[in-house]
Design a protein around this motif. Structure first.
Motif, PDB file in Angstrom:
ATOM      1  N   HIS A 186       0.804  -1.220   0.000  1.00 33.80           N
ATOM      2  CA  HIS A 186       0.000   0.000   0.000  1.00 33.80           C
ATOM      3  C   HIS A 186       0.840   1.275   0.000  1.00 33.80           C
ATOM      4  CE1 HIS A 186      -3.691  -2.216   0.336  1.00 33.80           C
ATOM      5  NE2 HIS A 186      -3.309  -2.812   1.443  1.00 33.80           N
ATOM      6  N   SER A 187       2.142   1.133  -0.258  1.00 37.16           N
ATOM      7  CA  SER A 187       3.057   2.278  -0.409  1.00 37.16           C
ATOM      8  C   SER A 187       3.089   3.181   0.816  1.00 37.16           C
ATOM      9  CB  SER A 187       2.678   3.106  -1.656  1.00 37.16           C
ATOM     10  OG  SER A 187       2.687   2.331  -2.820  1.00 37.16           O
ATOM     11  N   LEU A 188       2.930   2.602   2.003  1.00 32.83           N
ATOM     12  CA  LEU A 188       2.889   3.437   3.198  1.00 32.83           C
ATOM     13  C   LEU A 188       4.199   4.187   3.433  1.00 32.83           C
ATOM     14  CD1 LEU A 188       0.145   2.180   3.778  1.00 32.83           C
ATOM     15  CD2 LEU A 188       0.859   1.833   6.148  1.00 32.83           C
ATOM     16  N   PHE A 189       5.323   3.550   3.167  1.00 39.30           N
ATOM     17  CA  PHE A 189       6.607   4.221   3.391  1.00 39.30           C
ATOM     18  C   PHE A 189       6.771   5.416   2.457  1.00 39.30           C
ATOM     19  CE2 PHE A 189       7.194  -0.279   4.522  1.00 39.30           C
ATOM     20  CZ  PHE A 189       7.542  -0.141   5.854  1.00 39.30           C
ATOM     21  N   THR A 190       6.283   5.273   1.238  1.00 38.42           N
ATOM     22  CA  THR A 190       6.353   6.376   0.279  1.00 38.42           C
ATOM     23  C   THR A 190       5.448   7.517   0.708  1.00 38.42           C
ATOM     24  OG1 THR A 190       6.811   4.767  -1.474  1.00 38.42           O
ATOM     25  CG2 THR A 190       6.116   6.978  -2.157  1.00 38.42           C
ATOM     26  N   HIS A 191       4.239   7.185   1.170  1.00 38.01           N
ATOM     27  CA  HIS A 191       3.320   8.223   1.632  1.00 38.01           C
ATOM     28  C   HIS A 191       3.859   8.921   2.875  1.00 38.01           C
ATOM     29  CE1 HIS A 191       0.533   7.032  -1.366  1.00 38.01           C
ATOM     30  NE2 HIS A 191       0.168   5.900  -0.800  1.00 38.01           N
ATOM     31  N   LEU A 192       4.459   8.182   3.784  1.00 34.89           N
ATOM     32  CA  LEU A 192       5.082   8.794   4.955  1.00 34.89           C
ATOM     33  C   LEU A 192       6.192   9.752   4.543  1.00 34.89           C
ATOM     34  CD1 LEU A 192       5.290   5.682   7.307  1.00 34.89           C
ATOM     35  CD2 LEU A 192       4.143   7.829   7.900  1.00 34.89           C
ATOM     36  N   ALA A 214      -4.513   6.686   5.428  1.00 34.52           N
ATOM     37  CA  ALA A 214      -5.672   5.938   4.931  1.00 34.52           C
ATOM     38  C   ALA A 214      -6.207   6.555   3.646  1.00 34.52           C
ATOM     39  CB  ALA A 214      -6.757   5.897   6.000  1.00 34.52           C
ATOM     40  N   VAL A 215      -6.258   7.882   3.616  1.00 30.96           N
ATOM     41  CA  VAL A 215      -6.755   8.569   2.419  1.00 30.96           C
ATOM     42  C   VAL A 215      -5.823   8.347   1.240  1.00 30.96           C
ATOM     43  CG1 VAL A 215      -7.224  10.834   1.406  1.00 30.96           C
ATOM     44  CG2 VAL A 215      -8.035  10.307   3.714  1.00 30.96           C
ATOM     45  N   ARG A 216      -4.538   8.555   1.452  1.00 31.01           N
ATOM     46  CA  ARG A 216      -3.584   8.458   0.341  1.00 31.01           C
ATOM     47  C   ARG A 216      -3.421   7.021  -0.151  1.00 31.01           C
ATOM     48  NH1 ARG A 216       1.426  12.695   0.939  1.00 31.01           N
ATOM     49  NH2 ARG A 216       0.342  14.340   2.101  1.00 31.01           N
ATOM     50  N   ALA A 217      -3.441   6.051   0.772  1.00 35.91           N
ATOM     51  CA  ALA A 217      -3.249   4.652   0.386  1.00 35.91           C
ATOM     52  C   ALA A 217      -4.550   3.971  -0.012  1.00 35.91           C
ATOM     53  CB  ALA A 217      -2.607   3.891   1.544  1.00 35.91           C
ATOM     54  N   GLU A 218      -5.647   4.668   0.203  1.00 37.37           N
ATOM     55  CA  GLU A 218      -6.974   4.121  -0.113  1.00 37.37           C
ATOM     56  C   GLU A 218      -7.238   2.822   0.643  1.00 37.37           C
ATOM     57  OE1 GLU A 218      -7.228   3.872  -4.374  1.00 37.37           O
ATOM     58  OE2 GLU A 218      -7.398   6.043  -4.616  1.00 37.37           O
ATOM     59  N   ILE A 219      -6.948   2.873   1.961  1.00 38.85           N
ATOM     60  CA  ILE A 219      -7.261   1.764   2.855  1.00 38.85           C
ATOM     61  C   ILE A 219      -8.044   2.312   4.039  1.00 38.85           C
ATOM     62  CG2 ILE A 219      -5.214   0.441   2.176  1.00 38.85           C
ATOM     63  CD1 ILE A 219      -3.852   1.331   4.751  1.00 38.85           C
ATOM     64  N   SER A 220      -8.552   1.426   4.873  1.00 40.18           N
ATOM     65  CA  SER A 220      -9.316   1.870   6.036  1.00 40.18           C
ATOM     66  C   SER A 220      -8.412   2.555   7.048  1.00 40.18           C
ATOM     67  CB  SER A 220     -10.002   0.675   6.704  1.00 40.18           C
ATOM     68  OG  SER A 220      -9.042  -0.173   7.306  1.00 40.18           O
ATOM     69  N   GLU A 221      -8.980   3.473   7.832  1.00 40.70           N
ATOM     70  CA  GLU A 221      -8.183   4.128   8.870  1.00 40.70           C
ATOM     71  C   GLU A 221      -7.770   3.120   9.933  1.00 40.70           C
ATOM     72  OE1 GLU A 221      -8.401   7.896  11.986  1.00 40.70           O
ATOM     73  OE2 GLU A 221      -9.791   7.805  10.280  1.00 40.70           O
ATOM     74  N   ARG A 222      -8.643   2.169  10.230  1.00 42.53           N
ATOM     75  CA  ARG A 222      -8.275   1.121  11.187  1.00 42.53           C
ATOM     76  C   ARG A 222      -7.080   0.325  10.680  1.00 42.53           C
ATOM     77  NH1 ARG A 222     -11.536  -4.447  12.616  1.00 42.53           N
ATOM     78  NH2 ARG A 222     -10.322  -5.027  14.464  1.00 42.53           N
ATOM     79  N   GLY A 223      -7.126  -0.017   9.380  1.00 42.63           N
ATOM     80  CA  GLY A 223      -6.008  -0.749   8.793  1.00 42.63           C
ATOM     81  C   GLY A 223      -4.728   0.054   8.821  1.00 42.63           C
ATOM     82  N   ALA A 224      -4.819   1.366   8.528  1.00 40.41           N
ATOM     83  CA  ALA A 224      -3.637   2.218   8.540  1.00 40.41           C
ATOM     84  C   ALA A 224      -3.038   2.299   9.940  1.00 40.41           C
ATOM     85  CB  ALA A 224      -3.991   3.614   8.034  1.00 40.41           C
ATOM     86  N   GLN A 225      -3.902   2.466  10.956  1.00 40.33           N
ATOM     87  CA  GLN A 225      -3.394   2.567  12.317  1.00 40.33           C
ATOM     88  C   GLN A 225      -2.742   1.259  12.767  1.00 40.33           C
ATOM     89  OE1 GLN A 225      -3.516   5.473  14.569  1.00 40.33           O
ATOM     90  NE2 GLN A 225      -1.862   4.081  15.178  1.00 40.33           N
ATOM     91  N   THR A 226      -3.353   0.134  12.409  1.00 39.11           N
ATOM     92  CA  THR A 226      -2.781  -1.161  12.789  1.00 39.11           C
ATOM     93  C   THR A 226      -1.434  -1.383  12.123  1.00 39.11           C
ATOM     94  OG1 THR A 226      -5.003  -2.070  13.083  1.00 39.11           O
ATOM     95  CG2 THR A 226      -3.212  -3.646  12.858  1.00 39.11           C
ATOM     96  N   LEU A 227      -1.319  -1.023  10.848  1.00 44.66           N
ATOM     97  CA  LEU A 227      -0.039  -1.159  10.151  1.00 44.66           C
ATOM     98  C   LEU A 227       1.017  -0.240  10.766  1.00 44.66           C
ATOM     99  CD1 LEU A 227      -1.240  -1.398   6.434  1.00 44.66           C
ATOM    100  CD2 LEU A 227      -0.255  -3.231   7.817  1.00 44.66           C
TER     101      LEU A 227
END
Length: 331
Positions: A30-36, A47-60
């Motif tokens: 989900h390219s989280l490192f790039t978004h960070l 969550a918005v940028r990766a197009e995933i749930s906020e719960r999923g983003a927080q858990t990751l």
């Protein structure tokens, strides 16, 4: 638990080690490192940028903090220095595609008890075939791993000042060594020997580095393809020795010795373990990969390489650390 009894935290962390592969591979997917890196520093923004749930983003994010790849300060998240270098897309050192690849491989570990009992694969290791479509994923994914070692080898060998030299890269994969070495030395030329589908990928990747005019390929299997005699100044054998048994490695080293010009140099890069097998950590555990996927491979000791190279006709053997791998230089 008595006061002098160790806590179970370390063992539990290892038992659940697959969680680290899961969180890293999923974050890379989900390219989280790039978004960070681009400034998204909260779970909501990620969550918005990766197009995933906020719960999923927080858990990751929690998982990435746990494994030491992300830092948090007053609710704001950022990549660690290590994650910034090796997991942000678009950087030449990025290993995110490799993390995604390993996420797909997690299931294969379930066979390890049977493999350990048998001493090798219990099913046909079908991935090691020339026409397997997985090379399109694997070859680019592992390219970034060899970049730092290729750069260090450039310095060890003094390639920038070597003038007109010819290079043979056996099983060259992505062509990363050729690309780095040809960039360093505009008078050098390199030939890669590998299976045709892999060479096709290498030609594309080397062209992206702007040195394709001095890069040629030989389609074939290095076990049977003739290397020639006294044709090359440098021969490279990177991350292949761990797939081969002792006798096969000696045979290839002898053929490479014949392919080198007088005074030529053989460069081996691989995961090499200490003679007493006490370290380094990564090469030691990498041997599991060979137990799962090969019938005779392993992570070999420095003493093994020295012995094999001497038997193959080399006289001067030196070792140079390029963590997690080691360069072996033989003349």
């Amino acid at each position: 638990m008595t006061n002098d009894q160790p806590a179970p935290d370390g063992v539990l962390r290892l038992i659940n080690g697959y969680w680290a592969t899961g969180v890293l591979g999923t974050a890379a997917t989900h390219s989280l490192f790039t978004h960070l890196e681009d400034g998204a520093d909260t779970a909501a923004e990620l969550a918005v940028r990766a197009e995933i749930s906020e719960r999923g983003a927080q858990t990751l994010l929690d998982g990435l903090v746990s494994v030491g790849l992300v830092e948090v300060d007053e609710g704001r998240y950022r990549n660690t220095a290590e994650a910034s270098v090796y997991l942000v897309e678009g950087k030449p050192t990025c290993l995110s595609s490799f993390a995604r690849l390993k996420l797909k491989h997690m299931g294969s570990l379930a066979a390890l008890p049977d493999v350990a009992r048998a001493g090798g694969p219990v099913t046909d290791p079908a991935t090691e075939m020339a026409d397997n479509p997985h090379w399109e994923d694997v070859v680019p994914a592992i390219m970034a791993q060899s970049g730092p070692a290729a750069t260090i080898a450039t310095e060890v060998l003094g390639l920038a000042e070597a003038g007109e030299i010819s290079i043979l890269d056996v099983g060259g994969g992505s062509g990363i060594y050729s690309a780095v070495w040809l960039e360093a030395n505009p008078a050098a030329r390199s030939t890669q020997l590998d299976w045709e589908p892999i060479n096709a990928i290498a030609r594309r990747l080397v062209a992206e580095r702007g040195v394709a005019d001095r890069f040629t390929c030989i389609d074939g299997d290095f076990h049977t393809t003739d290397f020639g005699t006294a044709k090359y100044d440098i021969a490279l054998y990177s991350h292949i020795a761990h797939q081969e048994g002792p006798e096969d490695n000696i045979a290839v080293f002898a053929r490479l010795r014949d392919a080198l010009k007088p005074g030529g140099t053989l460069v081996i890069c691989d995961y090499v373990v200490d003679d007493d097998r006490s370290g380094p950590a990564f090469p030691l555990i990498f041997a599991l990969e060979m137990l799962l996927k090969s019938n005779q491979g392993g992570t070999w000791r420095r003493a093994d390489y020295h012995d094999w190279l001497v038997k193959a006709g080399f006289e001067d053997v030196s070792f140079h650390s390029t963590p997690p791998a080691t360069l072996v230089v033989a003349r």
